[in-house]
Write a protein that holds these residues in place. Structure first.
Motif, mmCIF file in Angstrom:
data_model
loop_
_atom_site.group_PDB
_atom_site.id
_atom_site.type_symbol
_atom_site.label_atom_id
_atom_site.label_comp_id
_atom_site.label_asym_id
_atom_site.label_seq_id
_atom_site.Cartn_x
_atom_site.Cartn_y
_atom_site.Cartn_z
ATOM 1 N N LEU A 12 0.827 -1.214 0.000
ATOM 2 C CA LEU A 12 0.000 0.000 0.000
ATOM 3 C C LEU A 12 0.853 1.253 0.000
ATOM 4 O O LEU A 12 0.546 2.232 -0.681
ATOM 5 N N ALA A 13 1.931 1.245 0.762
ATOM 6 C CA ALA A 13 2.818 2.406 0.839
ATOM 7 C C ALA A 13 3.462 2.701 -0.509
ATOM 8 O O ALA A 13 3.747 3.853 -0.840
ATOM 9 N N ALA A 14 3.687 1.674 -1.310
ATOM 10 C CA ALA A 14 4.335 1.843 -2.607
ATOM 11 C C ALA A 14 3.369 2.321 -3.692
ATOM 12 O O ALA A 14 3.801 2.755 -4.754
ATOM 13 N N MET A 15 2.078 2.257 -3.428
ATOM 14 C CA MET A 15 1.087 2.638 -4.434
ATOM 15 C C MET A 15 0.864 4.148 -4.440
ATOM 16 O O MET A 15 0.844 4.783 -3.399
ATOM 17 N N ALA A 16 0.663 4.690 -5.616
ATOM 18 C CA ALA A 16 0.319 6.106 -5.757
ATOM 19 C C ALA A 16 -1.184 6.215 -5.974
ATOM 20 O O ALA A 16 -1.723 5.610 -6.902
ATOM 21 N N LEU A 41 -11.549 -0.888 2.878
ATOM 22 C CA LEU A 41 -10.363 -0.072 3.097
ATOM 23 C C LEU A 41 -10.343 1.073 2.096
ATOM 24 O O LEU A 41 -10.335 0.843 0.881
ATOM 25 N N THR A 42 -10.356 2.314 2.585
ATOM 26 C CA THR A 42 -10.338 3.476 1.707
ATOM 27 C C THR A 42 -9.847 4.693 2.469
ATOM 28 O O THR A 42 -9.696 4.657 3.686
ATOM 29 N N ASP A 43 -9.639 5.779 1.735
ATOM 30 C CA ASP A 43 -9.232 7.034 2.368
ATOM 31 C C ASP A 43 -10.439 7.900 2.705
ATOM 32 O O ASP A 43 -10.304 8.958 3.293
ATOM 33 N N GLU A 44 -11.609 7.491 2.326
ATOM 34 C CA GLU A 44 -12.887 8.134 2.654
ATOM 35 C C GLU A 44 -13.127 9.439 1.896
ATOM 36 O O GLU A 44 -14.152 10.081 2.076
ATOM 37 N N ASP A 45 -12.244 9.859 1.023
ATOM 38 C CA ASP A 45 -12.385 11.160 0.366
ATOM 39 C C ASP A 45 -13.733 11.384 -0.305
ATOM 40 O O ASP A 45 -14.309 12.448 -0.180
ATOM 41 N N ASP A 46 -14.226 10.420 -1.043
ATOM 42 C CA ASP A 46 -15.446 10.630 -1.822
ATOM 43 C C ASP A 46 -16.684 9.955 -1.238
ATOM 44 O O ASP A 46 -17.751 10.012 -1.846
ATOM 45 N N LEU A 47 -16.576 9.315 -0.099
ATOM 46 C CA LEU A 47 -17.722 8.645 0.506
ATOM 47 C C LEU A 47 -18.629 9.688 1.146
ATOM 48 O O LEU A 47 -18.180 10.518 1.935
ATOM 49 N N THR A 48 -19.914 9.647 0.818
ATOM 50 C CA THR A 48 -20.867 10.627 1.344
ATOM 51 C C THR A 48 -21.877 9.963 2.266
ATOM 52 O O THR A 48 -22.027 8.727 2.270
ATOM 53 N N ALA A 67 -15.137 -0.766 8.507
ATOM 54 C CA ALA A 67 -14.580 0.363 7.777
ATOM 55 C C ALA A 67 -13.166 0.651 8.255
ATOM 56 O O ALA A 67 -12.957 1.014 9.415
ATOM 57 N N LEU A 68 -12.207 0.471 7.371
ATOM 58 C CA LEU A 68 -10.798 0.698 7.677
ATOM 59 C C LEU A 68 -10.345 1.926 6.903
ATOM 60 O O LEU A 68 -10.302 1.918 5.678
ATOM 61 N N CYS A 69 -10.047 2.984 7.619
ATOM 62 C CA CYS A 69 -9.739 4.265 6.997
ATOM 63 C C CYS A 69 -8.234 4.506 6.960
ATOM 64 O O CYS A 69 -7.545 4.353 7.968
ATOM 65 N N LEU A 70 -7.740 4.912 5.797
ATOM 66 C CA LEU A 70 -6.313 5.151 5.609
ATOM 67 C C LEU A 70 -5.868 6.519 6.129
ATOM 68 O O LEU A 70 -4.676 6.776 6.213
ATOM 69 N N VAL A 71 -6.825 7.382 6.450
ATOM 70 C CA VAL A 71 -6.530 8.735 6.910
ATOM 71 C C VAL A 71 -7.310 8.994 8.190
ATOM 72 O O VAL A 71 -8.503 8.704 8.249
ATOM 73 N N ALA A 72 -6.654 9.544 9.197
ATOM 74 C CA ALA A 72 -7.345 9.855 10.445
ATOM 75 C C ALA A 72 -8.426 10.901 10.180
ATOM 76 O O ALA A 72 -8.166 11.921 9.548
ATOM 77 N N PHE A 91 -15.090 0.499 13.109
ATOM 78 C CA PHE A 91 -14.318 1.508 12.415
ATOM 79 C C PHE A 91 -12.919 1.538 12.991
ATOM 80 O O PHE A 91 -12.738 1.537 14.208
ATOM 81 N N ARG A 92 -11.923 1.571 12.132
ATOM 82 C CA ARG A 92 -10.522 1.653 12.565
ATOM 83 C C ARG A 92 -9.741 2.523 11.596
ATOM 84 O O ARG A 92 -9.978 2.492 10.385
ATOM 85 N N VAL A 93 -8.811 3.287 12.150
ATOM 86 C CA VAL A 93 -7.873 4.036 11.318
ATOM 87 C C VAL A 93 -6.634 3.157 11.196
ATOM 88 O O VAL A 93 -6.087 2.697 12.207
ATOM 89 N N VAL A 94 -6.207 2.912 9.977
ATOM 90 C CA VAL A 94 -5.049 2.037 9.749
ATOM 91 C C VAL A 94 -3.914 2.804 9.095
ATOM 92 O O VAL A 94 -3.076 2.215 8.427
ATOM 93 N N ALA A 95 -3.881 4.113 9.298
ATOM 94 C CA ALA A 95 -2.806 4.936 8.746
ATOM 95 C C ALA A 95 -1.506 4.627 9.463
ATOM 96 O O ALA A 95 -1.507 4.349 10.671
ATOM 97 N N PRO A 96 -0.397 4.683 8.741
ATOM 98 C CA PRO A 96 0.898 4.405 9.368
ATOM 99 C C PRO A 96 1.273 5.457 10.388
ATOM 100 O O PRO A 96 0.809 6.513 10.463
#
Length: 96
Positions: A12-16, A41-48, A67-72, A91-96
């Motif tokens: 995941l870290a290697a992906m753009a 698993l998502t960054d939640e940016d576009d989820l409404t 729901a596993l969020c990549l961004v706090a 719900f969990r935040v899984v950001a590094p």
């Protein structure tokens, strides 16, 4: 050999990131498989909030959606939190 969690985190870290995710389509496709649980698993940016309502109605309480969020999140009430809460998930935040 590295644990599978470490391998996934490195991949995941290697992906753009690019483009937008069609969250509703992805979740509906997953729900059509009749799973007991989904780990989303998502960054939640576009989820409404409307997306959460649509997916929850489609699910009709059958699958747990975790729901596993990549961004706090910036607030306590977010679409990802509500998706998990309304669909018997966590719900969990899984950001590094």
């Amino acid at each position: 050999m590295a644990p599978s969690g470490a391998i996934a985190a490195a991949a995941l870290a290697a992906m753009a990131p690019e483009g937008a995710t069609d969250h509703v389509r992805a979740l509906k496709l997953a729900l059509q498989l009749r799973p007991d649980a989904i780990y989303f698993l998502t960054d939640e940016d576009d989820l409404t909030a409307a997306d959460v309502v649509q997916v929850t109605r489609f699910n009709v309480g059958k699958a747990s959606i975790h729901a596993l969020c990549l961004v706090a999140p910036s607030s306590a009430d977010t679409p990802m939190r509500n998706l998990a809460r309304l669909n018997r998930g966590e719900f969990r935040v899984v950001a590094p």
